[in-house]
Motif scaffolding. Structure first.
Motif, PDB file in Angstrom:
ATOM      1  N   PHE A 174      19.368  -9.148  12.188  1.00 19.49           N
ATOM      2  CA  PHE A 174      20.283  -8.087  12.610  1.00 19.49           C
ATOM      3  C   PHE A 174      19.862  -6.752  12.003  1.00 19.49           C
ATOM      4  O   PHE A 174      19.827  -5.721  12.679  1.00 19.49           O
ATOM      5  N   TYR A 175      19.546  -6.783  10.723  1.00 22.12           N
ATOM      6  CA  TYR A 175      19.090  -5.567  10.041  1.00 22.12           C
ATOM      7  C   TYR A 175      17.779  -5.072  10.649  1.00 22.12           C
ATOM      8  O   TYR A 175      17.611  -3.877  10.896  1.00 22.12           O
ATOM      9  N   TYR A 176      16.862  -6.003  10.894  1.00 18.76           N
ATOM     10  CA  TYR A 176      15.553  -5.644  11.448  1.00 18.76           C
ATOM     11  C   TYR A 176      15.687  -5.009  12.835  1.00 18.76           C
ATOM     12  O   TYR A 176      15.046  -3.992  13.135  1.00 18.76           O
ATOM     13  N   MET A 177      16.526  -5.586  13.684  1.00 19.43           N
ATOM     14  CA  MET A 177      16.710  -5.043  15.037  1.00 19.43           C
ATOM     15  C   MET A 177      17.284  -3.638  14.989  1.00 19.43           C
ATOM     16  O   MET A 177      16.857  -2.747  15.735  1.00 19.43           O
ATOM     17  N   ASN A 178      18.255  -3.418  14.115  1.00 23.03           N
ATOM     18  CA  ASN A 178      18.846  -2.083  13.990  1.00 23.03           C
ATOM     19  C   ASN A 178      17.853  -1.103  13.374  1.00 23.03           C
ATOM     20  O   ASN A 178      17.857   0.080  13.723  1.00 23.03           O
ATOM     21  N   GLN A 179      17.000  -1.599  12.482  1.00 20.18           N
ATOM     22  CA  GLN A 179      15.960  -0.739  11.911  1.00 20.18           C
ATOM     23  C   GLN A 179      14.979  -0.302  12.989  1.00 20.18           C
ATOM     24  O   GLN A 179      14.591   0.871  13.048  1.00 20.18           O
ATOM     25  N   ARG A 180      14.578  -1.254  13.844  1.00 16.62           N
ATOM     26  CA  ARG A 180      13.648  -0.933  14.917  1.00 16.62           C
ATOM     27  C   ARG A 180      14.236   0.084  15.898  1.00 16.62           C
ATOM     28  O   ARG A 180      13.517   0.892  16.487  1.00 16.62           O
ATOM     29  N   GLY A 182      16.180   2.470  15.030  1.00 17.71           N
ATOM     30  CA  GLY A 182      16.427   3.725  14.325  1.00 17.71           C
ATOM     31  C   GLY A 182      17.862   3.922  13.877  1.00 17.71           C
ATOM     32  O   GLY A 182      18.288   5.060  13.650  1.00 17.71           O
ATOM     33  N   LYS A 183      18.616   2.835  13.735  1.00 19.14           N
ATOM     34  CA  LYS A 183      20.022   2.941  13.356  1.00 19.14           C
ATOM     35  C   LYS A 183      20.243   2.833  11.838  1.00 19.14           C
ATOM     36  O   LYS A 183      21.377   2.957  11.376  1.00 19.14           O
ATOM     37  N   VAL A 184      19.167   2.579  11.099  1.00 18.00           N
ATOM     38  CA  VAL A 184      19.270   2.484   9.642  1.00 18.00           C
ATOM     39  C   VAL A 184      18.754   3.788   9.045  1.00 18.00           C
ATOM     40  O   VAL A 184      17.612   4.181   9.298  1.00 18.00           O
ATOM     41  N   ARG A 185      19.572   4.453   8.275  1.00 20.52           N
ATOM     42  CA  ARG A 185      19.179   5.739   7.707  1.00 20.52           C
ATOM     43  C   ARG A 185      18.069   5.562   6.676  1.00 20.52           C
ATOM     44  O   ARG A 185      17.982   4.529   6.020  1.00 20.52           O
ATOM     45  N   GLN A 186      17.254   6.593   6.544  1.00 19.64           N
ATOM     46  CA  GLN A 186      16.064   6.498   5.708  1.00 19.64           C
ATOM     47  C   GLN A 186      16.405   6.200   4.257  1.00 19.64           C
ATOM     48  O   GLN A 186      15.721   5.400   3.611  1.00 19.64           O
ATOM     49  N   TRP A 187      17.450   6.803   3.717  1.00 19.62           N
ATOM     50  CA  TRP A 187      17.798   6.568   2.322  1.00 19.62           C
ATOM     51  C   TRP A 187      18.214   5.109   2.101  1.00 19.62           C
ATOM     52  O   TRP A 187      17.905   4.513   1.064  1.00 19.62           O
ATOM     53  N   TYR A 188      18.893   4.524   3.092  1.00 20.38           N
ATOM     54  CA  TYR A 188      19.316   3.130   2.997  1.00 20.38           C
ATOM     55  C   TYR A 188      18.102   2.213   3.066  1.00 20.38           C
ATOM     56  O   TYR A 188      17.991   1.235   2.313  1.00 20.38           O
ATOM     57  N   LEU A 189      17.168   2.566   3.955  1.00 19.51           N
ATOM     58  CA  LEU A 189      15.938   1.795   4.112  1.00 19.51           C
ATOM     59  C   LEU A 189      15.125   1.801   2.819  1.00 19.51           C
ATOM     60  O   LEU A 189      14.662   0.757   2.350  1.00 19.51           O
ATOM     61  N   THR A 190      14.973   2.984   2.235  1.00 15.68           N
ATOM     62  CA  THR A 190      14.199   3.117   1.002  1.00 15.68           C
ATOM     63  C   THR A 190      14.863   2.375  -0.149  1.00 15.68           C
ATOM     64  O   THR A 190      14.198   1.666  -0.916  1.00 15.68           O
ATOM     65  N   ALA A 191      16.173   2.537  -0.270  1.00 13.27           N
ATOM     66  CA  ALA A 191      16.906   1.856  -1.348  1.00 13.27           C
ATOM     67  C   ALA A 191      16.772   0.341  -1.228  1.00 13.27           C
ATOM     68  O   ALA A 191      16.638  -0.362  -2.233  1.00 13.27           O
TER      69      ALA A 191
END
Length: 216
Positions: A174-180, A182-191
């Motif tokens: 679920f996280y991966y699909m939303n990342q693909r 572009g629904k995951v903000r960059q700061w959240y992705l980096t953290a």
């Protein structure tokens, strides 16, 4: 079917020593000797009572004989025999253990998935806030929340992390699909990446320390 078959062959190969020695796959036997007249639910409930009283370490269980001895001393009605009885036997204890087990589930999930664990819940609460109850984004978060809540309610003693594999894998997807998308903000992705790396090094440190303590 190639990938599932390969995974099946891998796990059969890993279990060859067990198959050679026992002739069958190994599993936990949760059936008591018939002569004792006790079941796993009673043993599990007694374990939590003893942990709460400081008579047993957490994540441990009393023996079948100790469970029988407890019933002989306090009566056969002193421990619940069924799932429903376990929930309704002591409402205060049920509520207390539910909070503890749910908290442990979140803690363990965070150790394994980092921020990927909380992302479905963020989406779920966002959809509820917007009253968007028909969004397909709610399916996996609702399943995750339901499974964690149900297990925390029905299991009076400690939660076993392996029970959550069935919901942790969908959470990662679920996280991966939303990342693909572009629904995951960059700061959240980096953290999340930072936490995953920290947890990985912490895990390797624990394994190395345990190995050195046992071999030096």
């Amino acid at each position: 079917m190639l990938l599932p078959f390969a995974v099946f062959c891998l796990f059969v190969t890993l279990n060859i020593p067990c198959l050679q020695s026992r002739g069958k796959l190994s599993y936990d036997d949760k059936v008591a000797p018939s002569s004792l007249g006790v079941n796993w639910r009673q043993r599990q409930y007694l374990a939590q009572l003893m942990v709460n009283e400081g008579k047993l370490d957490n994540f441990q269980h009393p023996s079948w004989d100790e469970t029988r001895a407890y019933l002989d001393k306090h009566g056969n009605a002193a421990l619940p025999r069924t799932l429903l009885e376990g929930i309704t036997f002591d409402y205060k204890m049920t509520a207390t253990e539910f909070v503890k087990d749910f908290g442990f589930s979140l803690f363990f999930g965070f150790r394994q998935l980092a921020l990927m664990l909380f992302f479905p819940f963020i989406i779920l609460f966002a959809r509820i806030y917007k009253r968007d109850f028909r969004s397909p984004d709610m399916f996996i978060p609702l399943i995750m929340l339901s499974v964690m809540a149900i297990l925390s309610l029905i299991v009076v003693s400690y939660i076993e992390p392996r029970w959550f594999i069935g919901i942790f894998v969908p959470a990662i997807l679920f996280y991966y699909m939303n990342q693909r998308q572009g629904k995951v903000r960059q700061w959240y992705l980096t953290a999340n990446y930072v936490l995953v790396i920290i947890f990985a090094f912490y895990g390797m440190y624990g394994i190395a320390k345990s190995y050195l303590n046992n071999h030096l």
